[in-house]
Design a protein around this motif. Structure first.
Motif, PDB file in Angstrom:
ATOM      1  N   LYS A 150     -23.546 132.183   5.227  1.00 60.14           N
ATOM      2  CA  LYS A 150     -22.305 132.446   5.953  1.00 60.14           C
ATOM      3  C   LYS A 150     -22.083 133.947   6.102  1.00 60.14           C
ATOM      4  O   LYS A 150     -21.648 134.420   7.155  1.00 60.14           O
TER       5      LYS A 150
ATOM      6  N   THR B  57     -26.976 126.922  -5.677  1.00 59.60           N
ATOM      7  CA  THR B  57     -26.168 128.080  -6.056  1.00 59.60           C
ATOM      8  C   THR B  57     -26.205 129.198  -5.013  1.00 59.60           C
ATOM      9  O   THR B  57     -27.291 129.698  -4.678  1.00 59.60           O
ATOM     10  N   ASN B  58     -25.025 129.561  -4.526  1.00 61.94           N
ATOM     11  CA  ASN B  58     -24.806 130.715  -3.637  1.00 61.94           C
ATOM     12  C   ASN B  58     -25.570 130.701  -2.307  1.00 61.94           C
ATOM     13  O   ASN B  58     -25.600 131.705  -1.604  1.00 61.94           O
TER      14      ASN B  58
ATOM     15  N   VAL C 262     -24.972 128.795   0.478  1.00 63.49           N
ATOM     16  CA  VAL C 262     -24.068 128.744   1.635  1.00 63.49           C
ATOM     17  C   VAL C 262     -23.374 130.088   1.824  1.00 63.49           C
ATOM     18  O   VAL C 262     -23.229 130.583   2.950  1.00 63.49           O
ATOM     19  N   LYS C 263     -22.999 130.712   0.720  1.00 59.28           N
ATOM     20  CA  LYS C 263     -22.364 132.030   0.800  1.00 59.28           C
ATOM     21  C   LYS C 263     -23.301 133.036   1.463  1.00 59.28           C
ATOM     22  O   LYS C 263     -22.900 133.769   2.366  1.00 59.28           O
TER      23      LYS C 263
END
Lengths: 211, 173
Positions: free
Chosen positions: A184, A177-178, A180-181
């Motif tokens: 990035k 959950t979250n 990669v965000k």
């Protein structure tokens, strides 16, 4: 993990790049070099988060030394080739302080605490204080990890990131959950910072160079 | 020559279902209640040789795992490690109840304990416990639910604080 010894005795990664980089310079291939550091207590899941981010199948490399683990990642930001080095502590956090070289030339920082262990949240200010002593202006991100184990914590507000204007991410290295965000966003902020640094120390360096 | 047919040993490994793990103090041994296929429960005693009262149990544990691989393959390392730590504590002269208490403390997580202050070995134990829950909840690449860039939005509006902040905290705000 691939480390090769170059003809001059310096260590190279699989692409022939030096493992030790001067992040103010471009790489030998002309990529922009960006340094993102991870901070936080022992066993909050810093390495697990980086490893989850790197699971996309692109080439990456892990270089371990006594004092740190380096994850090297190549990507594109706004059309530009970027080499990203994620610096992970390799246990150095147990000295309650990081070597100044850990902060040197960093373009962004990710501050991690464990959503199942309150003490790791209480220790955040110490990490943040040290970070700001070395890098007063670099973009900083905060992540509360292990939300899969403590689902109640997701969405809760935390005074520390709020008061310091640090964006908070609710993440889980385990279920993804979250993650990669978070990375990035950190890479993108590091890239922007590199193009337009505002750190006082950087400014001094630039002035010295111009003299 | 590589043979695609499974050897007898591998077949057996798949069949063994571990049920309960235990430890015998004297002579020292790890004990296992297990089932094979649809058969009845069986009991296996695995002698533990040359376990030092002090220090890491890793070497002895690895030897045991190799020697009894078909029975221990499915038993999590951390469970066996705890049993051996129990043995060490009783060998030092502690009563079983005290030994259990010590080992439980070593392998449990106290949310207020500062893990930065532990040494390598102590920290490794805590990490093993954490790895257990990490693996249980893990969504890996082979999982049908796996999504590389999984994003979930959590609304913080109207949420009650977690109680991790106290009024006298000063975050240089």
């Amino acid at each position: 993990m691939v480390i090769m010894s170059g003809e001059d005795g310096t260590e190279k990664d699989a692409e022939g790049e030096n493992t030790k980089l001067d992040y103010d310079e471009k790489t030998s291939k002309g990529e922009l070099a960006v340094k993102v550091i991870c901070l936080g207590d022992s066993a909050v899941g810093k390495s697990k988060l980086v490893e989850r981010f790197l699971m996309d199948g692109y080439q990456h490399q892990q270089l371990s030394t006594f004092a740190l683990t380096l994850y090297r990642y190549r990507t594109k930001v706004d059309g530009a080739e970027v080499l990203v080095d994620f610096w992970d502590t390799a246990g150095q956090e147990r000295f309650q302080t990081m070597h100044p070289s850990y902060y040197h030339q960093a373009h962004a920082a990710i501050l991690v605490f464990d959503g199942t262990r309150k003490i790791t949240y209480k220790n955040l200010p110490n990490w943040y204080k040290e970070l700001r002593q070395h890098r007063p202006e670099i973009p900083c991100f905060c992540a509360v990890n292990k939300i899969d184990e403590n689902e109640d914590i997701a969405g809760k507000t935390f005074a520390f990131p709020e008061k310091n204007n640090i964006p908070l991410y609710y993440v889980s290295a385990s279920n993804g959950t979250n993650v990669v965000k978070l990375f990035k966003d950190a890479i993108s902020a590091a890239f922007q910072y590199k193009k337009n640094p505002t750190d006082f120390t950087d400014q001094i360096m630039e002035e010295l160079e111009m003299d | 020559m590589y043979n695609t047919r499974k050897s007898d040993g591998e077949m057996e490994k798949e069949d063994v279902v571990p049920l309960r793990l235990g430890v015998r103090a004297s002579p020292p041994a790890l004990t296992l209640v297990y089932k094979k296929g649809s058969g009845m429960e069986r009991y296996r005693v695995m002698p533990i040789r040359s376990l030092n009262k002090f220090g890491s149990v890793d070497t002895v544990l690895n030897e045991l795992k190799q020697r009894h691989s078909q029975y221990l393959a499915k038993v999590p390392d951390v469970r066996m490690e705890k049993m051996m730590r129990l043995l060490q504590e009783t060998q030092k002269g502690w009563a079983v109840t005290a030994a259990v208490e010590t080992v439980e403390r070593e392998y449990s997580l106290d949310p207020l304990q500062d893990l930065n202050k532990l040494d390598d070995q102590q920290l490794a134990k805590k990490k093993k416990v954490m790895d257990g829950s990490f693996e249980r909840n893990r969504v890996s690449r082979d999982d049908p639910d796996y999504e590389y860039d999984k994003q979930v939005e959590f609304k913080s509006e109207g949420q009650v604080g977690e109680g991790w902040d106290s009024p006298d905290d000063d975050f240089w705000g």
